[in-house]
Design a protein around this motif. Structure first.
Motif, PDB file in Angstrom:
ATOM      1  N   ILE A  42       0.779  -1.256   0.093  1.00 49.55           N
ATOM      2  CA  ILE A  42      -0.115  -0.133   0.245  1.00 49.55           C
ATOM      3  C   ILE A  42       0.841   1.270   0.130  1.00 49.55           C
ATOM      4  CG2 ILE A  42      -1.846   1.231   1.299  1.00 49.55           C
ATOM      5  CD1 ILE A  42      -2.724  -1.072  -0.212  1.00 49.55           C
ATOM      6  N   ARG A  43       2.077   1.072   0.758  1.00 52.13           N
ATOM      7  CA  ARG A  43       2.749   2.290   0.691  1.00 52.13           C
ATOM      8  C   ARG A  43       3.455   2.568  -0.525  1.00 52.13           C
ATOM      9  NH1 ARG A  43       4.885  -0.004   5.537  1.00 52.13           N
ATOM     10  NH2 ARG A  43       6.797  -0.721   4.318  1.00 52.13           N
ATOM     11  N   GLN A  44       3.982   1.461  -1.539  1.00 55.79           N
ATOM     12  CA  GLN A  44       4.368   1.489  -2.699  1.00 55.79           C
ATOM     13  C   GLN A  44       3.256   2.250  -3.776  1.00 55.79           C
ATOM     14  OE1 GLN A  44       7.536   1.413  -3.628  1.00 55.79           O
ATOM     15  NE2 GLN A  44       7.074   1.706  -5.732  1.00 55.79           N
ATOM     16  N   ILE A  45       2.227   1.847  -3.491  1.00 50.80           N
ATOM     17  CA  ILE A  45       1.162   2.150  -4.602  1.00 50.80           C
ATOM     18  C   ILE A  45       0.597   3.325  -4.277  1.00 50.80           C
ATOM     19  CG2 ILE A  45      -1.308   1.668  -5.127  1.00 50.80           C
ATOM     20  CD1 ILE A  45      -1.075  -1.303  -4.422  1.00 50.80           C
ATOM     21  N   SER A  46       0.614   3.960  -3.008  1.00 53.57           N
ATOM     22  CA  SER A  46       0.525   5.193  -2.619  1.00 53.57           C
ATOM     23  C   SER A  46       1.529   6.299  -3.316  1.00 53.57           C
ATOM     24  CB  SER A  46       0.372   5.726  -0.984  1.00 53.57           C
ATOM     25  OG  SER A  46      -0.391   4.945  -0.567  1.00 53.57           O
ATOM     26  N   LEU A  47       2.653   5.888  -3.168  1.00 58.41           N
ATOM     27  CA  LEU A  47       3.891   6.679  -3.946  1.00 58.41           C
ATOM     28  C   LEU A  47       3.672   6.868  -5.232  1.00 58.41           C
ATOM     29  CD1 LEU A  47       6.710   5.407  -1.774  1.00 58.41           C
ATOM     30  CD2 LEU A  47       5.831   7.821  -1.527  1.00 58.41           C
ATOM     31  N   GLU A  48       3.267   5.544  -5.979  1.00 64.53           N
ATOM     32  CA  GLU A  48       2.848   5.500  -7.329  1.00 64.53           C
ATOM     33  C   GLU A  48       1.787   6.420  -7.709  1.00 64.53           C
ATOM     34  OE1 GLU A  48       2.260   1.326  -8.482  1.00 64.53           O
ATOM     35  OE2 GLU A  48       4.385   0.855  -8.094  1.00 64.53           O
ATOM     36  N   VAL A  49       0.754   6.501  -6.948  1.00 61.44           N
ATOM     37  CA  VAL A  49      -0.383   7.407  -7.189  1.00 61.44           C
ATOM     38  C   VAL A  49       0.037   8.947  -7.093  1.00 61.44           C
ATOM     39  CG1 VAL A  49      -2.523   8.372  -6.119  1.00 61.44           C
ATOM     40  CG2 VAL A  49      -2.112   5.752  -6.344  1.00 61.44           C
ATOM     41  N   ILE A  50       1.021   9.148  -6.270  1.00 65.58           N
ATOM     42  CA  ILE A  50       1.352  10.673  -6.199  1.00 65.58           C
ATOM     43  C   ILE A  50       2.307  10.867  -7.456  1.00 65.58           C
ATOM     44  CG2 ILE A  50       3.224  12.358  -4.858  1.00 65.58           C
ATOM     45  CD1 ILE A  50       2.423  10.518  -2.429  1.00 65.58           C
ATOM     46  N   ASN A  51       3.147   9.830  -7.772  1.00 65.13           N
ATOM     47  CA  ASN A  51       3.773   9.978  -9.041  1.00 65.13           C
ATOM     48  C   ASN A  51       2.950  10.145 -10.340  1.00 65.13           C
ATOM     49  OD1 ASN A  51       6.415   9.619 -10.457  1.00 65.13           O
ATOM     50  ND2 ASN A  51       5.570   7.890 -11.456  1.00 65.13           N
ATOM     51  N   SER A  52       1.893   9.633 -10.351  1.00 67.47           N
ATOM     52  CA  SER A  52       1.146   9.709 -11.438  1.00 67.47           C
ATOM     53  C   SER A  52       0.368  11.036 -11.744  1.00 67.47           C
ATOM     54  CB  SER A  52       0.046   8.427 -11.207  1.00 67.47           C
ATOM     55  OG  SER A  52       0.527   6.947 -11.279  1.00 67.47           O
ATOM     56  N   THR A  53      -0.120  11.469 -10.297  1.00 70.63           N
ATOM     57  CA  THR A  53      -0.724  12.832 -10.215  1.00 70.63           C
ATOM     58  C   THR A  53       0.052  13.932 -10.691  1.00 70.63           C
ATOM     59  OG1 THR A  53      -2.065  11.801  -8.345  1.00 70.63           O
ATOM     60  CG2 THR A  53      -2.047  14.316  -8.744  1.00 70.63           C
ATOM     61  N   ILE A  54       1.445  13.856 -10.339  1.00 71.83           N
ATOM     62  CA  ILE A  54       2.167  14.748 -10.521  1.00 71.83           C
ATOM     63  C   ILE A  54       2.567  14.741 -12.174  1.00 71.83           C
ATOM     64  CG2 ILE A  54       4.711  15.906 -10.120  1.00 71.83           C
ATOM     65  CD1 ILE A  54       4.449  14.842  -7.462  1.00 71.83           C
ATOM     66  N   SER A  55       2.793  13.470 -12.411  1.00 74.00           N
ATOM     67  CA  SER A  55       3.370  13.433 -13.891  1.00 74.00           C
ATOM     68  C   SER A  55       2.145  13.855 -14.928  1.00 74.00           C
ATOM     69  CB  SER A  55       3.778  11.919 -14.248  1.00 74.00           C
ATOM     70  OG  SER A  55       2.595  11.056 -14.091  1.00 74.00           O
ATOM     71  N   VAL A  56       0.867  13.605 -14.460  1.00 70.59           N
ATOM     72  CA  VAL A  56      -0.179  13.671 -15.452  1.00 70.59           C
ATOM     73  C   VAL A  56      -0.394  15.771 -15.272  1.00 70.59           C
ATOM     74  CG1 VAL A  56      -2.746  13.923 -15.446  1.00 70.59           C
ATOM     75  CG2 VAL A  56      -1.628  11.894 -15.149  1.00 70.59           C
ATOM     76  N   PHE A  57      -0.168  16.041 -14.235  1.00 71.87           N
ATOM     77  CA  PHE A  57      -0.359  17.692 -14.320  1.00 71.87           C
ATOM     78  C   PHE A  57       0.897  18.299 -15.100  1.00 71.87           C
ATOM     79  CE2 PHE A  57      -3.292  17.236 -10.948  1.00 71.87           C
ATOM     80  CZ  PHE A  57      -4.017  18.252 -10.932  1.00 71.87           C
ATOM     81  N   GLY A  58       2.073  17.723 -15.077  1.00 72.96           N
ATOM     82  CA  GLY A  58       2.986  18.334 -15.804  1.00 72.96           C
ATOM     83  C   GLY A  58       3.087  17.907 -17.316  1.00 72.96           C
ATOM     84  N   SER A  59       2.553  16.386 -17.386  1.00 77.30           N
ATOM     85  CA  SER A  59       2.534  16.534 -19.122  1.00 77.30           C
ATOM     86  C   SER A  59       1.608  17.289 -19.546  1.00 77.30           C
ATOM     87  CB  SER A  59       2.005  14.919 -19.114  1.00 77.30           C
ATOM     88  OG  SER A  59       3.188  13.860 -18.467  1.00 77.30           O
TER      89      SER A  59
END
Length: 440
Positions: A77-94
């Motif tokens: 769950i910790r790993q998935i949460s970090l991946e969600v944060i990464n996805s959110t930031i990358s979506v906004f930047g893209s």
């Protein structure tokens, strides 16, 4: 001031129309507007304040929940949460990259074109993004050009090979490993950023093509297959170009291998985004009878959906995911299928298997998003930013509930590699959905 004399009253009228009605001073004997019009300014201000308040509360809730989840006892769950944060930031930047060019096209190019010309321009834009993706990843991986990290790794390896001191050689090899880590980090970061931007461009092009066909279910339903075939041909071309560049010296070095692997993984995400969005557009058209526009928004004035429509859209979104799980279970029991991530492993398998998994997981994620969007818009009678914020909060909550359930299933089948990877693919799609929800 350059307007002719007869148009200056119109200029003053337009300037007055931009001022709030409450600032006007009506002459004696003039017919004042109705109280409802005078109160329009106040009601608009209240709506804006409520929207801003809901946005702040939604973001605060999202951030607080994220802090809680990154400290969850379960490591997955910790790993998935970090991946969600990464996805959110990358979506906004893209989206910053993509919308910069998209706004230019919509403002200067599209107004003068017919629908099919817009489709052609969108296709060309998609090809440009594909070319940029290939070149940037080739540069940062060291396959072409003289990027700092690949150059330093080459220098360290060459000096270590000629060095006679074991201690010095060990230090140089350790330094070269650090440079290799920098290379992989750069290629992965740029791959995620440009991969999402390319995915948005491909989604836009495929959705524009879907808008151009006649409004009947057969034509709309054929478009996902057309999009899949079109992007597959692009991948054939990019794979051929990579092969030609790699085999200039007759062999593939480690830098070219990193380029191939990272590009293949990124392209798998692109086709998953584009085709899954076309599938969901088709499903929404079949359920509601109205095809949303290229951005996924319903037609003007058509925002009422029954509970059955919302539930049906959610249920049909489960079909691709269930079909993929059935395929995995069947091939595992028959011992004839081995899933290998694009470009990795000793045995090559068709990349289309990875594409099908990504498309099914993203289709399910899109259906969750639009089913929640339909229900909120129909039952709470909200629109604009209020609807977007509540939809993002609801989708985030539902996504994490489903993620928790899938993680428990994956943990219970930890010895079954195929099932675990299929579940992890669905979890990754839901994590990406959270980023899309907050972006919208």
């Amino acid at each position: 001031e350059e307007l002719p004399q007869q148009y200056r009253p119109l200029r003053r009228f337009l300037a007055m129309a931009q001022e709030p009605l409450s600032q006007f001073h009506w002459a004696e004997g003039a017919v004042e507007p109705e109280p409802a019009l005078l109160d329009l300014d106040k009601r608009l201000a209240e709506a804006e304040n409520a929207s801003v308040s809901m946005t702040l509360l939604g973001f605060m809730g999202f951030v607080m929940a994220t802090f809680y989840l990154v400290n969850w006892p379960d490591e997955d769950i910790r790993q998935i949460s970090l991946e969600v944060i990464n996805s959110t930031i990358s979506v906004f930047g893209s989206l910053v990259f993509f919308h910069t060019f998209e706004e230019v096209l919509e403002h200067y190019v599209f107004p003068e074109m017919c629908l099919w010309q817009e489709v052609v321009v969108s296709m060309l834009q998609m090809l440009v993004w594909f070319a940029v993706l290939q070149l940037v990843l080739a540069y940062y991986s060291g396959a072409i050009g003289h990027a700092p990290a690949p150059r330093l790794r080459r220098d360290s390896l060459s000096v270590a090979k000629a060095c006679g001191s074991p201690r010095t050689k060990a230090c140089l090899m350790k330094t070269s490993q650090k440079h290799l880590g920098v290379i992989k980090m750069n290629t992965e970061a740029w791959g995620i950023l440009l991969g999402h931007a390319t995915g948005f461009a491909a989604t836009r092009a495929c959705s524009q093509l879907q808008q151009a066909v006649p409004r009947n279910f057969f034509c709309v339903a054929v478009m996902p297959f057309v999009s899949f075939g079109m992007i597959s041909l692009v991948y054939r071309a990019t794979e051929f170009v990579r092969y030609k560049i790699t085999m200039r010296d007759g062999e593939e070095d480690e830098f070219e291998a990193i380029w191939r692997e990272r590009t293949a993984e990124t392209e798998d995400e692109v086709i998953s985004l584009a085709v899954s969005f076309s599938i969901v557009q088709m499903l929404r058209f079949g359920v509601s009878g109205h095809l949303p526009n290229a951005a996924g928004e319903d037609p003007e004035g058509f925002n009422l959906h029954s509970n059955w429509s919302c539930a049906l859209l959610l249920l049909v979104g489960l079909v691709p995911g269930i079909a993929d799980m059935v395929r995995v279970l069947y091939t595992r029991s028959a011992k004839t299928f081995t899933r290998i991530i694009s470009g990795e492993g000793e045995e090559e398998v068709p990349r289309s298997r990875n594409w099908c998994e990504g498309i099914s997981s993203m289709s399910f994620a899109w259906c969750i998003h639009f089913a929640a969007d339909w229900w909120i818009g129909s039952h709470l009678h909200l629109d604009g930013s209020m609807k977007a914020v509540l939809s993002a909060v609801a989708v985030t909550a539902v996504a994490f509930v489903v993620i928790f359930g899938l993680d428990k299933v994956a943990d219970s089948r930890f010895d079954d590699v195929e099932v675990v990877r299929a579940l992890r693919g669905m979890i990754a799609g839901l994590g990406l959905l959270v980023g899309f929800s907050w972006e919208r």
